[in-house]
Design a protein around this motif. Structure first.
Motif, PDB file in Angstrom:
ATOM      1  N   ASP A  63      -3.583  -8.305   8.838  1.00 53.52           N
ATOM      2  CA  ASP A  63      -3.740  -8.768   7.460  1.00 53.52           C
ATOM      3  C   ASP A  63      -4.851  -7.943   6.808  1.00 53.52           C
ATOM      4  O   ASP A  63      -6.000  -7.966   7.255  1.00 53.52           O
TER       5      ASP A  63
ATOM      6  N   THR B  40      -5.509 -16.385  10.825  1.00 50.55           N
ATOM      7  CA  THR B  40      -5.296 -15.035  10.299  1.00 50.55           C
ATOM      8  C   THR B  40      -4.713 -14.153  11.392  1.00 50.55           C
ATOM      9  O   THR B  40      -4.393 -14.627  12.473  1.00 50.55           O
TER      10      THR B  40
ATOM     11  N   ASN C 102      -6.520  -8.441   4.336  1.00 54.97           N
ATOM     12  CA  ASN C 102      -7.602  -9.288   3.840  1.00 54.97           C
ATOM     13  C   ASN C 102      -8.396  -9.970   4.952  1.00 54.97           C
ATOM     14  O   ASN C 102      -9.302 -10.755   4.666  1.00 54.97           O
ATOM     15  N   MET C 103      -8.052  -9.695   6.210  1.00 50.04           N
ATOM     16  CA  MET C 103      -8.696 -10.367   7.338  1.00 50.04           C
ATOM     17  C   MET C 103     -10.219 -10.294   7.275  1.00 50.04           C
ATOM     18  O   MET C 103     -10.884 -11.320   7.422  1.00 50.04           O
TER      19      MET C 103
END
Length: 152
Positions: free
Chosen positions: A24, A20, A26-27
């Protein structure tokens, strides 16, 4: 933030990982999902030859720095890799000099706040292997975490 400089020897860990980056959106969900899978799917319990009862969040294989891709591995330190379950992989925490921070508080909030502060620190980081070592005992609301950041 206060820290002490420590010299660590090489450590062998086994666990599961994802790749990741901090940018991001959504990390946090990606990393949280990895921790969820590690415990809910019985991976922690299935790891053999644990050195201690601690679980580790390892950040390694950095593409560059705080902005690049990196691997997150949820794992345990082991004395040997032989006999481990098929779904885990082996990683190495590199030997060397580390800044050791002690973080206390709610497991997720305290660690999240720590990383936010760390990113603004002027620390001569190696970007090799950084890790959070969750000390055994306690609960999610009142936990002690030792965070090791590889430095030059």
């Amino acid at each position: 933030m206060n820290y002490e400089v420590v010299e660590l020897t090489e450590k062998t860990v086994v666990g599961i990982h994802v790749r990741t980056r901090n940018s991001d959106e959504n990390m946090p969900l990606i990393i949280g999902g990895l921790w969820q899978r590690f415990f809910a799917d019985g991976i922690y319990q299935s790891i053999l030859h644990k050195q201690n009862d601690c679980s580790i969040g390892l950040y390694s294989d950095y593409e560059s720095d705080v902005d690049g891709l990196y691997d997150v591995t949820v794992c345990c330190e082991v004395s040997k890799f032989e006999g481990q379950p098929a779904e885990v992989e082996v990683k190495t925490i590199l030997p060397g000099k580390y800044a050791k921070f002690v973080v206390r508080g709610h497991m997720q909030r305290a660690v999240g706040e720590f990383w936010t502060k760390l990113w603004s620190m002027d620390l001569d980081r190696r970007y090799s292997s950084d890790f959070e070592e969750y000390q055994s005992g306690g609960d999610a609301d009142n936990c002690e975490i030792h965070v090791y950041i590889a430095i030059n």
